[in-house]
Scaffold this motif. Sequence first.
Motif, PDB file in Angstrom:
ATOM      1  N   LEU A   1       1.336  -0.857   0.105  1.00 53.98           N
ATOM      2  CA  LEU A   1       0.204   0.157   0.151  1.00 53.98           C
ATOM      3  C   LEU A   1       0.430   1.080  -0.053  1.00 53.98           C
ATOM      4  N   LYS A   2       2.337   1.213  -0.148  1.00 49.06           N
ATOM      5  CA  LYS A   2       2.833   2.533  -0.597  1.00 49.06           C
ATOM      6  C   LYS A   2       2.524   2.989  -0.946  1.00 49.06           C
ATOM      7  N   GLY A   3       2.533   4.327  -1.041  1.00 45.84           N
ATOM      8  CA  GLY A   3       2.076   5.883  -1.289  1.00 45.84           C
ATOM      9  C   GLY A   3       0.593   5.648  -2.069  1.00 45.84           C
ATOM     10  N   CYS A   4      -0.364   4.868  -1.340  1.00 42.40           N
ATOM     11  CA  CYS A   4      -1.608   4.894  -1.485  1.00 42.40           C
ATOM     12  C   CYS A   4      -2.064   6.287  -0.666  1.00 42.40           C
ATOM     13  N   ASP A   5      -3.016   7.288  -0.200  1.00 45.51           N
ATOM     14  CA  ASP A   5      -3.971   8.208   0.192  1.00 45.51           C
ATOM     15  C   ASP A   5      -5.419   7.473   0.496  1.00 45.51           C
ATOM     16  N   PHE A   6      -5.517   7.197   2.182  1.00 41.58           N
ATOM     17  CA  PHE A   6      -7.138   6.748   2.298  1.00 41.58           C
ATOM     18  C   PHE A   6      -7.557   7.684   3.122  1.00 41.58           C
ATOM     19  N   SER A   7      -6.718   8.608   2.883  1.00 39.53           N
ATOM     20  CA  SER A   7      -8.153   9.967   3.846  1.00 39.53           C
ATOM     21  C   SER A   7      -9.540  10.283   3.130  1.00 39.53           C
ATOM     22  N   SER A   8      -9.543   9.856   2.278  1.00 40.58           N
ATOM     23  CA  SER A   8     -11.219  10.467   1.578  1.00 40.58           C
ATOM     24  C   SER A   8     -12.265   9.700   1.553  1.00 40.58           C
ATOM     25  N   LEU A   9     -11.773   7.773   1.943  1.00 45.34           N
ATOM     26  CA  LEU A   9     -12.043   7.186   2.311  1.00 45.34           C
ATOM     27  C   LEU A   9     -13.167   7.490   4.221  1.00 45.34           C
ATOM     28  N   ARG A  10     -14.880   7.559   3.935  1.00 41.74           N
ATOM     29  CA  ARG A  10     -15.544   8.311   4.925  1.00 41.74           C
ATOM     30  C   ARG A  10     -16.086   7.426   5.914  1.00 41.74           C
ATOM     31  N   SER A  11     -17.127   6.016   4.812  1.00 44.36           N
ATOM     32  CA  SER A  11     -17.721   5.411   5.281  1.00 44.36           C
ATOM     33  C   SER A  11     -17.634   3.360   5.113  1.00 44.36           C
ATOM     34  N   VAL A  12     -16.960   3.342   5.705  1.00 48.84           N
ATOM     35  CA  VAL A  12     -16.977   1.582   5.412  1.00 48.84           C
ATOM     36  C   VAL A  12     -17.777   0.674   5.461  1.00 48.84           C
ATOM     37  N   ILE A  13     -18.947   0.204   5.474  1.00 48.16           N
ATOM     38  CA  ILE A  13     -19.848  -0.359   5.586  1.00 48.16           C
ATOM     39  C   ILE A  13     -19.590  -1.611   5.645  1.00 48.16           C
ATOM     40  N   SER A  14     -20.022  -2.568   6.929  1.00 53.03           N
ATOM     41  CA  SER A  14     -19.559  -3.647   6.814  1.00 53.03           C
ATOM     42  C   SER A  14     -20.956  -4.390   7.484  1.00 53.03           C
ATOM     43  N   GLY A  15     -21.872  -5.008   6.737  1.00 47.16           N
ATOM     44  CA  GLY A  15     -23.365  -5.462   6.804  1.00 47.16           C
ATOM     45  C   GLY A  15     -23.542  -7.055   6.148  1.00 47.16           C
ATOM     46  N   ALA A  16     -24.640  -7.609   6.158  1.00 47.21           N
ATOM     47  CA  ALA A  16     -24.809  -9.068   5.458  1.00 47.21           C
ATOM     48  C   ALA A  16     -25.281  -9.734   6.077  1.00 47.21           C
ATOM     49  N   GLU A  17     -24.165 -10.087   7.654  1.00 44.69           N
ATOM     50  CA  GLU A  17     -23.664 -10.449   8.288  1.00 44.69           C
ATOM     51  C   GLU A  17     -23.619 -10.368   9.853  1.00 44.69           C
ATOM     52  N   ARG A  18     -22.995 -11.069  10.730  1.00 38.71           N
ATOM     53  CA  ARG A  18     -22.750 -10.408  11.928  1.00 38.71           C
ATOM     54  C   ARG A  18     -21.385  -9.970  12.189  1.00 38.71           C
ATOM     55  N   VAL A  19     -21.195  -8.843  12.168  1.00 38.16           N
ATOM     56  CA  VAL A  19     -19.952  -8.041  12.219  1.00 38.16           C
ATOM     57  C   VAL A  19     -18.541  -8.048  12.991  1.00 38.16           C
ATOM     58  N   GLN A  20     -17.429  -9.145  12.857  1.00 38.92           N
ATOM     59  CA  GLN A  20     -16.881  -9.597  13.262  1.00 38.92           C
ATOM     60  C   GLN A  20     -15.815  -8.414  14.452  1.00 38.92           C
ATOM     61  N   LEU A  21     -15.431  -8.145  15.157  1.00 40.97           N
ATOM     62  CA  LEU A  21     -14.782  -6.789  15.772  1.00 40.97           C
ATOM     63  C   LEU A  21     -13.282  -7.162  15.511  1.00 40.97           C
ATOM     64  N   ASP A  22     -12.353  -8.612  15.795  1.00 40.92           N
ATOM     65  CA  ASP A  22     -11.445  -7.997  14.472  1.00 40.92           C
ATOM     66  C   ASP A  22     -10.988  -7.715  13.142  1.00 40.92           C
ATOM     67  N   SER A  23     -12.244  -8.716  12.616  1.00 39.39           N
ATOM     68  CA  SER A  23     -12.022  -8.568  11.365  1.00 39.39           C
ATOM     69  C   SER A  23     -11.736  -6.874  10.687  1.00 39.39           C
ATOM     70  N   ILE A  24     -12.917  -5.916  11.094  1.00 38.29           N
ATOM     71  CA  ILE A  24     -13.064  -4.679  11.222  1.00 38.29           C
ATOM     72  C   ILE A  24     -12.025  -3.354  10.999  1.00 38.29           C
ATOM     73  N   SER A  25     -11.718  -3.970  12.600  1.00 38.65           N
ATOM     74  CA  SER A  25     -10.630  -3.382  13.572  1.00 38.65           C
ATOM     75  C   SER A  25      -8.690  -3.331  12.407  1.00 38.65           C
ATOM     76  N   GLN A  26      -8.683  -4.646  12.239  1.00 37.37           N
ATOM     77  CA  GLN A  26      -7.818  -5.258  11.356  1.00 37.37           C
ATOM     78  C   GLN A  26      -7.757  -4.717  10.603  1.00 37.37           C
ATOM     79  N   PHE A  27      -9.132  -4.172   9.909  1.00 31.61           N
ATOM     80  CA  PHE A  27      -8.629  -3.552   8.166  1.00 31.61           C
ATOM     81  C   PHE A  27      -8.169  -2.154   8.605  1.00 31.61           C
ATOM     82  N   GLY A  28      -9.341  -1.590   9.422  1.00 36.23           N
ATOM     83  CA  GLY A  28      -8.313   0.014   9.442  1.00 36.23           C
ATOM     84  C   GLY A  28      -7.152  -0.193   9.676  1.00 36.23           C
ATOM     85  N   ALA A  29      -6.521  -0.536  10.858  1.00 45.47           N
ATOM     86  CA  ALA A  29      -5.157  -0.459  11.101  1.00 45.47           C
ATOM     87  C   ALA A  29      -4.743  -0.970   9.923  1.00 45.47           C
ATOM     88  N   LEU A  30      -4.551  -1.825   9.236  1.00 47.72           N
ATOM     89  CA  LEU A  30      -3.985  -1.653   7.517  1.00 47.72           C
ATOM     90  C   LEU A  30      -3.982  -0.613   7.011  1.00 47.72           C
TER      91      LEU A  30
END
Length: 552
Positions: free
Chosen positions: A264-293
């Motif tokens: 992800l070198k050189g990427c800029d995710f600052s425009s990303l305002r909404s990451v919607i997780s739905g359709a199944e139970r949301v797992q704490l580790d999945s979305i938090s580790q995605f955010g950390a990445l």
Amino acid sequence: MTLTAWIDNPVTDRGLSFWKGERWERFTYAELAAGVRAKATEFRSAGVESGEVVPVVLGQSPEFILSFFGLLWAGAIPTVLPVPKSLGGSSGYTQFIVGLAGVGGVRHFVAEPRYRGTLSAAFDSSGRVVEALEPGWCSCAGSVATPNTGTAIMQFTSGSRGNPKGLRITHGNVEANLAMIREWLSLGDHVGVSWLPLYHDMGLIGGLLSPVTVQAEHKMMSPSDFVREPLRWLLEYGRHPFAVMFMPNFGFEWVVNLVRPEQLKGCDFSSLRSVISGAERVQLDSISQFGALLEPHGFKFTALTPAYGLAEGTLAVTGVRPGQITRAVDLGRTAVPFGSRVEIGQEVEISGAQPLRAGWLVSCGTPLAGVELSIRDLKQQPMPERSVGEVWVRAESVAESYSTEDGPLDTDRVDGWLRTGDSGFVHDDELYVVGRIGDSIKIRGESIHMEDLEGQLVDILRPSLFRRSCVVGSASEGQPVVTVVTEFVLEPAERATIGEILTGILGTTVELRWLQLDPGELPMTTSGKPRRREVWLRHLAASIVPPTLNAG
């Protein structure tokens, strides 16, 4: 704003792009609108009538836009179907199509050439004369719209619990829900890159209709392309000012497992305002580790916006507001029975990577504008905060009826309130979803949800294998039975630990069984949820392994 308003006044400076395997192919909204109007003319010439239900089997492509909106422009009712392999082979698909044809009175369909033969054969077996329509661009003269203010879209169930039924979603339902989504997300000129299947409500309403009706710059790729190259999908967000993601939980897991930080070198995710997780139970580790990445490249954890919705509500019902920190609560090593009051041990704001832990539920946010939410008990009475009951919803976006082969059937509503069949509780005005009421088992007079039991096992089963397992509840000769189903071999120590956990929750009157399936054999819904009832029925007689650990 109507579904087809953009066709009357299309813009030339924004458009849709489609991934073609090696490059993006882009069309402006003006080009697509001209194609839609011409396609509507062709469909009418082929005999498509206003109010007619027309199945559509097309992937993420300009042809889908032309066909879907061409049918709407012609006053018809498109119903987007999965491809044959998504319903368990040709025999299951044929049965589904035969039932659908009888319910919808189908006379025409649109499909990719590679699926046309399978669909034609399936329709032939229904005894109906059904003609194939061409999906591509045409040179017909454009036409004016044929008004149809009734049903806009029909969404069919797969028939896993009986014959197919078609949910009638009106223009008013769709337009109300799209207005809620626009207000919730503050959609701008750039929405996102969707790979979600278009036959699923999250893919169709969220991943397509939301951006198209506001004529936002948007990109689309197929689910298989996302699975093969999740990095390519993610880089689009890192290189362009896209603001919204729509994904079920397993999508975040897939990205975290396959994308390395250095890519992800050189990427800029600052425009990303909404990451919607739905359709199944949301797992704490999945979305938090995605955010950390993404965090080292400008991503803010306030963009994590888990949501709750269902097809009968058109799509979205609740959601965490962009800019608000998502919360999660720890319910401990215990199940949450229906009717009980929740005891919260800890509460965290998701602002960094979290490990895989049992007993945690992630907030699905507050009701969207125009949505009323109520938690009800078995006597249909409102329940106080932190009490687990059925989630009831009232809104203009709630569909009122299904079409079945026996005629119209009302959705499960009481005085305008939709009974969702999901259980949950409200804490600090935010909804926490526990599970499906139908996927529960009575223990000591209390309903225990299978999703709740699965949630207790997430830190025992290896993360990479968790999605290849489920827990099924049933009864055998009057005795409650809980079966742990996996597509992999459980080590003796894992089985012993799982047995201890489940026995501690369920007590000594429940029989615990074990079932190992072959890889890929666990049946799933189109949104990635296990079909527990199908697992039980398919293997009840021959495949349930006698338990080596027994809770009784």
